[in-house]
Motif scaffolding. Structure first.
Motif, PDB file in Angstrom:
ATOM      1  N   GLY A   1      17.730  20.965 -14.878  1.00  0.00           N
ATOM      2  CA  GLY A   1      18.226  21.297 -16.062  1.00  0.00           C
ATOM      3  C   GLY A   1      18.754  19.771 -16.526  1.00  0.00           C
ATOM      4  O   GLY A   1      19.032  18.777 -15.669  1.00  0.00           O
ATOM      5  N   GLU A   2      19.081  19.983 -17.846  1.00  0.00           N
ATOM      6  CA  GLU A   2      19.960  18.646 -18.452  1.00  0.00           C
ATOM      7  C   GLU A   2      21.425  18.862 -18.162  1.00  0.00           C
ATOM      8  O   GLU A   2      21.998  19.785 -18.360  1.00  0.00           O
ATOM      9  CB  GLU A   2      19.447  18.726 -20.013  1.00  0.00           C
ATOM     10  N   GLY A   3      21.932  17.905 -17.964  1.00  0.00           N
ATOM     11  CA  GLY A   3      23.417  17.648 -17.897  1.00  0.00           C
ATOM     12  C   GLY A   3      24.161  17.763 -19.345  1.00  0.00           C
ATOM     13  O   GLY A   3      23.368  17.044 -20.074  1.00  0.00           O
ATOM     14  N   LYS A   4      25.366  17.987 -19.446  1.00  0.00           N
ATOM     15  CA  LYS A   4      26.454  17.997 -20.487  1.00  0.00           C
ATOM     16  C   LYS A   4      27.501  17.087 -20.433  1.00  0.00           C
ATOM     17  O   LYS A   4      28.138  17.696 -19.352  1.00  0.00           O
ATOM     18  CB  LYS A   4      26.423  19.187 -21.091  1.00  0.00           C
ATOM     19  N   SER A   5      27.981  16.500 -21.165  1.00  0.00           N
ATOM     20  CA  SER A   5      29.332  15.642 -21.006  1.00  0.00           C
ATOM     21  C   SER A   5      30.303  16.356 -21.993  1.00  0.00           C
ATOM     22  O   SER A   5      30.012  16.794 -23.062  1.00  0.00           O
ATOM     23  CB  SER A   5      29.150  14.409 -21.522  1.00  0.00           C
ATOM     24  N   LEU A   6      31.552  16.156 -21.457  1.00  0.00           N
ATOM     25  CA  LEU A   6      32.762  16.838 -22.232  1.00  0.00           C
ATOM     26  C   LEU A   6      33.047  15.888 -23.450  1.00  0.00           C
ATOM     27  O   LEU A   6      33.514  16.288 -24.474  1.00  0.00           O
ATOM     28  CB  LEU A   6      33.931  16.967 -21.312  1.00  0.00           C
TER      29      LEU A   6
END
Length: 309
Positions: free
Chosen positions: A296-301
């Motif tokens: 999957g793809e990571g997400k940043s805050l």
């Protein structure tokens, strides 16, 4: 002239080392006194007069004091010990079961003689009633009861008191002699089958063959209609009743399926049978959409391209 000297051959002096006398015998219930002497009935010891103790102390006898009781009229004999020397002169008191063995009545004459007995190594008893089998641990009960006895004689019927009930046991065998002492001894005890005991008969039932009723589907319906789970009407907590009460739906005999026996069953083996469904065949789309770990793809805050201050 003839001279006669009576002291030329002196007679040897003999000392009597054996106690032997006759007494009038009575049961313990005839013993006068305020104290209850029921303990005498629970053992194999007698009560003798004080003169017997005086005579026994002058004789060279062995201890413990053991005696042979003989009824000359019936030619019956047994052995016993002595408990106390408090009886009236010329009288001795015996347990009731001992008077029955000697066939003595109240006031009958009994010959009392001092004896030496061998120490017991083995004894065998036969209960006179099948009720003796109701005792949980008969050997422990008998061992506790024999503490009040001094000796055993083959052929006697002794009485023991347990749980407010009297049990009679016949002495079938004693070793190494027919009369033995059981004071401070290591004795093996064995039991014979009780008098009048019959072993329960074992009934072997043949396997029942299936009847025509078991093969009739109509009977299966009747059996299943007797009880069905979750067919009752429900109740509300507020007390209101439902307008319609469900009724059990009749079962069609054609819907009943009987199980197929497992012909490969083995004794001692448990087999859990589960309904297994065939797995669906994989297609090319399923192969492409297989799960791949960490793909999957990571997400940043933090948001990209935010305002700069």
């Amino acid at each position: 002239m003839f001279s006669f000297n009576m002291f030329d051959h002196p007679m040897p002096r003999t000392f009597q080392n054996r106690f032997s006398t006759q007494y009038r015998c009575y049961s313990v219930s005839m013993l006068a006194g305020p104290n209850d002497r029921s303990d005498v009935e629970k053992g194999g010891k007698i009560i003798m007069p004080p003169s017997a103790l005086d005579q026994l102390s002058r004789l060279n006898i062995t201890y413990p004091m053991l005696f042979k009781l003989t009824n000359k009229n019936s030619d019956r004999m047994t052995h016993c010990g002595v408990l106390e020397f408090v009886a009236d002169e010329g009288i001795c008191y015996l347990p009731h079961w001992m008077m029955q063995n000697l066939l003595l009545e109240e006031g009958g004459l009994v010959q009392v003689e001092s004896v030496n007995l061998m120490v017991a190594t083995y004894s065998k008893f036969q209960p006179q009633s099948p009720d003796f089998l109701d005792i949980t641990n008969p050997k422990a009960v008998l061992e506790n009861a024999l503490r009040n006895f001094a000796c055993l004689t083959t052929g006697d019927v002794v009485a023991i008191n347990y749980n407010e009930k009297i049990y009679e046991l016949r002495v079938m065998e004693t070793k190494p002699d027919k009369a033995v002492s059981i004071i401070e001894c290591d004795m093996n005890v064995d039991f014979d089958a009780p008098l009048g005991y019959k072993e329960p008969e074992r009934c072997y039932k043949a396997p029942e063959e299936p009847t025509d009723e078991e093969g009739d589907p109509n009977t299966w319906t009747e059996m299943d209609m007797r009880f069905r789970a979750f067919t009752g009407s429900g109740n509300r907590l507020d007390g209101k009743k439902k307008g319609i009460e469900p009724s059990p739906v009749p079962i069609d005999p054609s819907d009943i399926k009987r199980g197929i026996p497992n012909y490969e069953y083995k004794v001692g083996r448990i087999t859990f049978i589960r309904n297994s469904r065939p797995l669906p065949r994989k297609t090319t789309e399923d192969e492409d959409s297989e799960f791949i770990a960490f793909s999957g793809e990571g997400k940043s805050l933090r948001k990209k391209g935010g305002r700069k201050i």
